[in-house]
Design a protein around this motif. Structure first.
Motif, PDB file in Angstrom:
ATOM      1  N   LYS A 187     -14.774  -2.334   3.035  1.00 49.70           N
ATOM      2  CA  LYS A 187     -13.574  -2.747   2.294  1.00 49.70           C
ATOM      3  C   LYS A 187     -12.307  -2.401   3.068  1.00 49.70           C
ATOM      4  CE  LYS A 187     -15.539  -2.427  -2.371  1.00 49.70           C
ATOM      5  NZ  LYS A 187     -15.426  -1.775  -3.700  1.00 49.70           N
ATOM      6  N   VAL A 188     -12.292  -1.227   3.663  1.00 50.70           N
ATOM      7  CA  VAL A 188     -11.119  -0.816   4.447  1.00 50.70           C
ATOM      8  C   VAL A 188     -10.990  -1.680   5.694  1.00 50.70           C
ATOM      9  CG1 VAL A 188     -10.116   1.039   5.838  1.00 50.70           C
ATOM     10  CG2 VAL A 188     -11.111   1.558   3.605  1.00 50.70           C
ATOM     11  N   TYR A 190     -17.864   8.270   1.776  1.00 47.94           N
ATOM     12  CA  TYR A 190     -17.051   7.069   1.525  1.00 47.94           C
ATOM     13  C   TYR A 190     -17.674   5.808   2.131  1.00 47.94           C
ATOM     14  CZ  TYR A 190     -13.405  10.416   0.248  1.00 47.94           C
ATOM     15  OH  TYR A 190     -12.685  11.428  -0.350  1.00 47.94           O
ATOM     16  N   LYS A 221     -19.280   3.365   0.999  1.00 49.54           N
ATOM     17  CA  LYS A 221     -19.062   2.106   0.284  1.00 49.54           C
ATOM     18  C   LYS A 221     -17.661   1.548   0.520  1.00 49.54           C
ATOM     19  CE  LYS A 221     -22.370   3.087  -3.431  1.00 49.54           C
ATOM     20  NZ  LYS A 221     -22.557   3.254  -4.899  1.00 49.54           N
ATOM     21  N   MET A 222     -16.774   2.406   1.024  1.00 47.94           N
ATOM     22  CA  MET A 222     -15.399   1.981   1.270  1.00 47.94           C
ATOM     23  C   MET A 222     -15.199   1.472   2.695  1.00 47.94           C
ATOM     24  SD  MET A 222     -13.870   2.460  -1.586  1.00 47.94           S
ATOM     25  CE  MET A 222     -12.200   2.203  -1.008  1.00 47.94           C
ATOM     26  N   ARG A 237      -8.562   7.699   2.914  1.00 51.31           N
ATOM     27  CA  ARG A 237      -9.665   6.778   3.152  1.00 51.31           C
ATOM     28  C   ARG A 237      -9.351   5.793   4.277  1.00 51.31           C
ATOM     29  NH1 ARG A 237     -10.845   5.304  -3.210  1.00 51.31           N
ATOM     30  NH2 ARG A 237     -11.650   7.362  -3.826  1.00 51.31           N
ATOM     31  N   SER A 265      -4.824   9.776  -1.670  1.00 53.93           N
ATOM     32  CA  SER A 265      -6.219   9.352  -1.739  1.00 53.93           C
ATOM     33  C   SER A 265      -6.466   8.113  -0.880  1.00 53.93           C
ATOM     34  CB  SER A 265      -6.608   9.072  -3.192  1.00 53.93           C
ATOM     35  OG  SER A 265      -7.944   8.632  -3.271  1.00 53.93           O
ATOM     36  N   ASP A 266      -5.615   7.102  -1.028  1.00 51.94           N
ATOM     37  CA  ASP A 266      -5.807   5.860  -0.268  1.00 51.94           C
ATOM     38  C   ASP A 266      -5.536   6.054   1.220  1.00 51.94           C
ATOM     39  OD1 ASP A 266      -6.532   4.517  -2.547  1.00 51.94           O
ATOM     40  OD2 ASP A 266      -4.539   3.724  -2.945  1.00 51.94           O
ATOM     41  N   ARG A 313      -9.242  -4.835   2.318  1.00 53.90           N
ATOM     42  CA  ARG A 313      -9.293  -5.001   0.868  1.00 53.90           C
ATOM     43  C   ARG A 313      -8.879  -3.741   0.123  1.00 53.90           C
ATOM     44  NH1 ARG A 313     -15.043  -7.210  -0.617  1.00 53.90           N
ATOM     45  NH2 ARG A 313     -15.677  -6.177   1.328  1.00 53.90           N
ATOM     46  N   VAL A 314      -8.552  -2.696   0.874  1.00 53.02           N
ATOM     47  CA  VAL A 314      -8.051  -1.457   0.273  1.00 53.02           C
ATOM     48  C   VAL A 314      -6.614  -1.267   0.728  1.00 53.02           C
ATOM     49  CG1 VAL A 314      -8.298   1.041   0.133  1.00 53.02           C
ATOM     50  CG2 VAL A 314     -10.337  -0.406   0.219  1.00 53.02           C
TER      51      VAL A 314
END
Length: 366
Positions: free
Chosen positions: A180-181, A174, A176-177, A202, A198-199, A185-186
């Motif tokens: 963002k996290v 993960y 790339k996340m 992450r 799922s969210d 942004r997530v």
């Protein structure tokens, strides 16, 4: 191996590591969260039992020796005794941990006994395999051994490293996340249980990544003793009869404090075997708790001679780094805020295990 194929293999490894360790993640995480406030909870639930009358105004000068004599008389074959709350204030019981050996590998040999220091009355007593002395003490032993003795201690170490691998493979999968996290942004998509799990997996995984990695690694490191053949062999050898101290434990203790006047003791080891030595460990005044109780004074219990004075600041770099492992694992290096943070972090492995299972189940059913 192609990049896409490698990523899929890594994802499978991450999934299986999570599935295999899932139930243990929940058990270790929940017990760890409770143990963050281990001392406070023990005092709270046993406040009537452990609060003793201090009408005598002062603890007798020979209170420590009397407790030692009482314990060694009741338990003639001990590996050692530890006074675990030498910082006890007026009106507080003295707690001692007893190290014994029942010559069985499947039980971890610890016990707890508490005294009224004014009267020497025993307030509670029992092995840490039972709830009798304290549920918190039972939970402490469960946390590092699953109450399965040496095999359990080795198992928790193994799960510590597998959980660390699960975190690291998840970070790669993960990757790339991550940013963002961290930049918010997530968000959790509440469309259905699949998107929620799922969210959550992450977001929780990213925010707890670093601290969980520290906790899993330090837990693994502190249980490395369970992989030493000599440790297993010693568990099968009956303990020899006690060899009691020749000099008063109270005199040795105060002599140790005089040798290091700035020492704030947190642990006092009272030997019962000739090969062991009397030792006082603790912090020094003004020291950061993160550095652990790495200061100590070792004494010869048969003649009262000072054998070694060890200060944290004078230790090699490797020893100083290792001294931080216990505080980093249990979260006792800060105030209330740090402890509350550790409670929540302790709950995240279980949440990751549950959401990870739901993600795996979704793929299996689809």
């Amino acid at each position: 191996m192609k990049k896409g194929s490698f990523r899929r293999s890594l994802f499978k490894l991450h999934s299986w590591l999570g599935l295999i360790t899932g139930i243990f993640l929940i058990l270790l995480g929940l017990s760890g969260s409770v143990l963050v406030f281990r001392t406070e909870l023990d005092k709270f639930f046993n406040q009537d039992l452990l609060h003793v009358s201090s009408a005598e105004n002062a603890v007798p000068n020979d209170a420590l020796q009397r407790c030692y004599d009482h314990i060694t008389s009741r338990y003639p074959n001990l590996d050692g005794i530890a006074w675990v709350n030498p910082d006890a204030g007026p009106g507080e019981a003295y707690d001692f941990r007893m190290y014994f050996n029942d010559t069985r590998l499947m039980t971890y040999d610890l016990a707890l006994i508490s005294f009224n220091p004014y009267t020497r009355a025993i307030l509670r007593e029992g092995p840490s395999t039972q709830f009798t002395p304290s549920f918190i003490e039972w939970l402490f032993q469960f946390h590092f051994s699953f109450q399965l003795g040496m095999p359990g201690a080795a198992l928790t170490a193994i799960f510590g490293i597998t959980m660390l691998l699960s975190l690291l493979t998840g970070a790669v999968v993960y990757r790339k996340m991550l940013w963002k996290v961290l930049t918010f942004r997530v968000r959790v998509n509440r469309k259905n249980w699949r998107t929620i799990s799922s969210d959550l997996h992450r977001i929780v995984g990213v925010w707890s990544l670093l601290l969980n990695a520290v906790i899993f690694f330090t837990g693994f490191w502190m249980n490395l003793f369970a992989f030493q053949a000599k440790t297993w062999q010693n568990e099968l050898v009956p303990t020899k009869p006690n060899t009691r101290v020749s000099v008063s434990s109270d005199q040795i203790y105060h002599r140790a404090l005089s040798a290091m006047p700035d020492l704030e003791p947190t642990y006092v080891y009272l030997p019962t075997q000739p090969g062991r030595k009397f030792e006082v460990r603790g912090y020094t005044k003004g020291q950061l708790k993160l550095w652990g109780s790495g200061n100590s004074v070792r004494m010869d219990q048969q003649n009262g001679e000072i054998l070694q004075i060890s200060r944290f600041a004078e230790k090699p770099l490797g020893a100083r780094i290792e001294a931080t492992f216990f505080p980093l694992h249990v979260g006792n290096f800060g105030g209330l805020g740090v402890k509350i943070l550790y409670v929540f972090i302790g709950l995240t492995p279980g949440l990751l295990a549950i959401t990870g299972f739901l993600l795996w189940w979704r793929r299996v059913k689809s």
